[in-house]
Design a protein around this motif. Structure first.
Motif, PDB file in Angstrom:
ATOM      1  N   MET A 151       0.724  -1.238   0.018  1.00 15.84           N
ATOM      2  CA  MET A 151       0.047  -0.038   0.010  1.00 15.84           C
ATOM      3  C   MET A 151       0.866   1.170   0.011  1.00 15.84           C
ATOM      4  O   MET A 151       0.528   2.058  -0.771  1.00 15.84           O
ATOM      5  N   ASP A 152       1.987   1.416   0.843  1.00 18.34           N
ATOM      6  CA  ASP A 152       2.812   2.324   0.785  1.00 18.34           C
ATOM      7  C   ASP A 152       3.407   2.672  -0.493  1.00 18.34           C
ATOM      8  O   ASP A 152       3.612   3.812  -1.135  1.00 18.34           O
ATOM      9  N   LYS A 153       3.959   1.595  -1.110  1.00 18.26           N
ATOM     10  CA  LYS A 153       4.602   1.693  -2.494  1.00 18.26           C
ATOM     11  C   LYS A 153       3.588   2.076  -3.440  1.00 18.26           C
ATOM     12  O   LYS A 153       3.855   2.909  -4.295  1.00 18.26           O
ATOM     13  N   CYS A 154       2.346   1.557  -3.359  1.00 17.18           N
ATOM     14  CA  CYS A 154       1.214   1.915  -4.342  1.00 17.18           C
ATOM     15  C   CYS A 154       0.742   3.276  -4.268  1.00 17.18           C
ATOM     16  O   CYS A 154       0.856   4.032  -5.207  1.00 17.18           O
ATOM     17  N   VAL A 155       0.735   3.771  -3.084  1.00 20.17           N
ATOM     18  CA  VAL A 155       0.344   5.242  -2.751  1.00 20.17           C
ATOM     19  C   VAL A 155       1.498   6.130  -3.446  1.00 20.17           C
ATOM     20  O   VAL A 155       1.163   7.138  -3.940  1.00 20.17           O
ATOM     21  N   LEU A 156       2.816   5.817  -3.314  1.00 15.85           N
ATOM     22  CA  LEU A 156       3.847   6.409  -3.421  1.00 15.85           C
ATOM     23  C   LEU A 156       4.001   6.746  -4.978  1.00 15.85           C
ATOM     24  O   LEU A 156       4.222   7.703  -5.723  1.00 15.85           O
ATOM     25  N   LYS A 157       3.876   5.740  -5.746  1.00 13.67           N
ATOM     26  CA  LYS A 157       3.980   5.564  -7.234  1.00 13.67           C
ATOM     27  C   LYS A 157       2.659   6.448  -7.833  1.00 13.67           C
ATOM     28  O   LYS A 157       2.843   7.088  -8.599  1.00 13.67           O
ATOM     29  N   TYR A 158       1.323   6.148  -7.187  1.00 16.88           N
ATOM     30  CA  TYR A 158       0.387   6.934  -7.677  1.00 16.88           C
ATOM     31  C   TYR A 158       0.685   8.570  -7.622  1.00 16.88           C
ATOM     32  O   TYR A 158       0.453   9.220  -8.568  1.00 16.88           O
ATOM     33  N   PHE A 159       1.228   8.842  -6.590  1.00 13.01           N
ATOM     34  CA  PHE A 159       1.626  10.447  -6.407  1.00 13.01           C
ATOM     35  C   PHE A 159       2.716  10.759  -7.344  1.00 13.01           C
ATOM     36  O   PHE A 159       2.532  12.037  -7.979  1.00 13.01           O
ATOM     37  N   GLU A 160       3.821   9.841  -7.688  1.00 15.12           N
ATOM     38  CA  GLU A 160       4.704  10.247  -8.510  1.00 15.12           C
ATOM     39  C   GLU A 160       4.452  10.290  -9.794  1.00 15.12           C
ATOM     40  O   GLU A 160       4.716  11.282 -10.524  1.00 15.12           O
ATOM     41  N   VAL A 161       3.486   9.496 -10.086  1.00 11.77           N
ATOM     42  CA  VAL A 161       2.973   9.408 -11.488  1.00 11.77           C
ATOM     43  C   VAL A 161       2.196  10.670 -11.723  1.00 11.77           C
ATOM     44  O   VAL A 161       2.184  11.354 -12.906  1.00 11.77           O
ATOM     45  N   ASN A 162       1.369  10.977 -10.690  1.00 10.66           N
ATOM     46  CA  ASN A 162       0.538  12.342 -10.927  1.00 10.66           C
ATOM     47  C   ASN A 162       1.341  13.667 -10.927  1.00 10.66           C
ATOM     48  O   ASN A 162       0.988  14.433 -11.738  1.00 10.66           O
ATOM     49  N   LYS A 163       2.585  13.578 -10.170  1.00 13.21           N
ATOM     50  CA  LYS A 163       3.255  14.668 -10.194  1.00 13.21           C
ATOM     51  C   LYS A 163       3.990  14.917 -11.451  1.00 13.21           C
ATOM     52  O   LYS A 163       4.061  15.831 -12.140  1.00 13.21           O
ATOM     53  N   ASN A 164       4.385  13.791 -12.224  1.00 15.98           N
ATOM     54  CA  ASN A 164       5.298  13.896 -13.416  1.00 15.98           C
ATOM     55  C   ASN A 164       4.163  14.112 -14.504  1.00 15.98           C
ATOM     56  O   ASN A 164       4.511  15.141 -15.345  1.00 15.98           O
ATOM     57  N   ILE A 165       2.811  13.868 -14.649  1.00 17.42           N
ATOM     58  CA  ILE A 165       2.002  14.328 -15.426  1.00 17.42           C
ATOM     59  C   ILE A 165       1.733  15.676 -15.351  1.00 17.42           C
ATOM     60  O   ILE A 165       1.673  16.518 -16.259  1.00 17.42           O
ATOM     61  N   ASN A 166       1.422  15.980 -14.184  1.00 20.29           N
ATOM     62  CA  ASN A 166       1.370  17.263 -13.801  1.00 20.29           C
ATOM     63  C   ASN A 166       2.295  18.499 -14.334  1.00 20.29           C
ATOM     64  O   ASN A 166       2.287  19.433 -14.812  1.00 20.29           O
ATOM     65  N   ASP A 167       3.517  18.112 -14.047  1.00 20.94           N
ATOM     66  CA  ASP A 167       4.847  18.717 -14.431  1.00 20.94           C
ATOM     67  C   ASP A 167       4.893  18.843 -16.079  1.00 20.94           C
ATOM     68  O   ASP A 167       5.101  19.951 -16.544  1.00 20.94           O
ATOM     69  N   ARG A 168       4.596  17.691 -16.675  1.00 14.22           N
ATOM     70  CA  ARG A 168       4.614  17.784 -17.942  1.00 14.22           C
ATOM     71  C   ARG A 168       3.539  18.464 -18.691  1.00 14.22           C
ATOM     72  O   ARG A 168       3.685  19.319 -19.761  1.00 14.22           O
ATOM     73  N   LEU A 169       2.264  18.490 -18.147  1.00 16.83           N
ATOM     74  CA  LEU A 169       1.379  19.428 -18.433  1.00 16.83           C
ATOM     75  C   LEU A 169       1.487  20.774 -18.391  1.00 16.83           C
ATOM     76  O   LEU A 169       1.342  21.677 -19.190  1.00 16.83           O
ATOM     77  N   GLN A 170       2.348  21.265 -17.357  1.00 17.81           N
ATOM     78  CA  GLN A 170       2.500  22.495 -16.979  1.00 17.81           C
ATOM     79  C   GLN A 170       3.645  23.208 -17.917  1.00 17.81           C
ATOM     80  O   GLN A 170       3.463  24.017 -18.610  1.00 17.81           O
ATOM     81  N   ALA A 171       4.654  22.223 -18.186  1.00 14.94           N
ATOM     82  CA  ALA A 171       5.876  22.492 -19.210  1.00 14.94           C
ATOM     83  C   ALA A 171       5.011  22.519 -20.635  1.00 14.94           C
ATOM     84  O   ALA A 171       5.517  23.682 -21.192  1.00 14.94           O
ATOM     85  N   ALA A 172       4.044  22.000 -20.919  1.00 12.88           N
ATOM     86  CA  ALA A 172       3.529  22.128 -22.384  1.00 12.88           C
ATOM     87  C   ALA A 172       2.889  23.079 -22.378  1.00 12.88           C
ATOM     88  O   ALA A 172       2.916  24.022 -23.423  1.00 12.88           O
ATOM     89  N   SER A 173       1.938  23.600 -21.258  1.00 12.67           N
ATOM     90  CA  SER A 173       1.370  24.827 -21.125  1.00 12.67           C
ATOM     91  C   SER A 173       2.319  25.835 -21.445  1.00 12.67           C
ATOM     92  O   SER A 173       1.949  27.123 -22.050  1.00 12.67           O
ATOM     93  N   GLN A 174       3.343  26.170 -20.624  1.00 14.52           N
ATOM     94  CA  GLN A 174       4.315  27.051 -20.571  1.00 14.52           C
ATOM     95  C   GLN A 174       4.728  27.387 -22.000  1.00 14.52           C
ATOM     96  O   GLN A 174       5.176  28.346 -22.465  1.00 14.52           O
TER      97      GLN A 174
END
Length: 96
Positions: free
Chosen positions: A50-73
Motif C-alpha cells: 500500500m505504501d509503495k502503491c500510494v507513493l507511485k500514484y503520487f509520483e506519476v500524478n506529479k510527473n503528469i502535472n509537471d509535463r502538462l505545466q511545461a507544455a502549457s508554458q
C-alpha cells in the motif's frame, strides 16, 4: 475575485482531491490486499504494498502535472513569439 468564486474554487479543489484519494484507495486496495481475509490485521506485505502503491500514484500524478505545466508554458511562450512577430510585421507594414 469575490468570495463566492473563491468558495466555488475551493469546493472544486476539495472534490478533485477527494476523487483522487478515492481512486488511490480503490486501486491500491485492489492491488495490495489479500481478498481471502485470512487475517483480521493488515499484514506487513499488504502495508508495504500500500505504501509503495500510494507513493507511485503520487509520483506519476506529479510527473503528469509537471509535463502538462511545461507544455502549457511552452504554448504560452510560442503564442508570445507569434504575437511579437505579428506586431513587428504590422509596424513594418505601416511604418510605425
Amino acid at each position: 475575485m469575490d468570495n463566492q468564486m473563491q468558495m466555488r474554487m475551493a469546493e472544486q479543489e476539495f472534490e478533485l482531491v477527494t476523487e483522487l484519494l478515492r481512486k488511490i484507495t480503490n486501486r491500491c486496495y485492489q492491488k495490495c490486499y489479500d481478498k481471502t481475509y485470512e487475517s483480521g490485521d493488515v499484514t506487513t506485505r499488504e502495508s508495504l504494498c500500500m505504501d509503495k502503491c500510494v507513493l507511485k500514484y503520487f509520483e506519476v500524478n506529479k510527473n503528469i502535472n509537471d509535463r502538462l505545466q511545461a507544455a502549457s508554458q511552452a504554448k504560452i511562450e510560442q503564442q508570445k513569439r507569434v504575437e511579437e512577430f505579428q506586431e513587428k510585421r504590422r509596424r513594418k507594414k505601416y511604418g510605425s
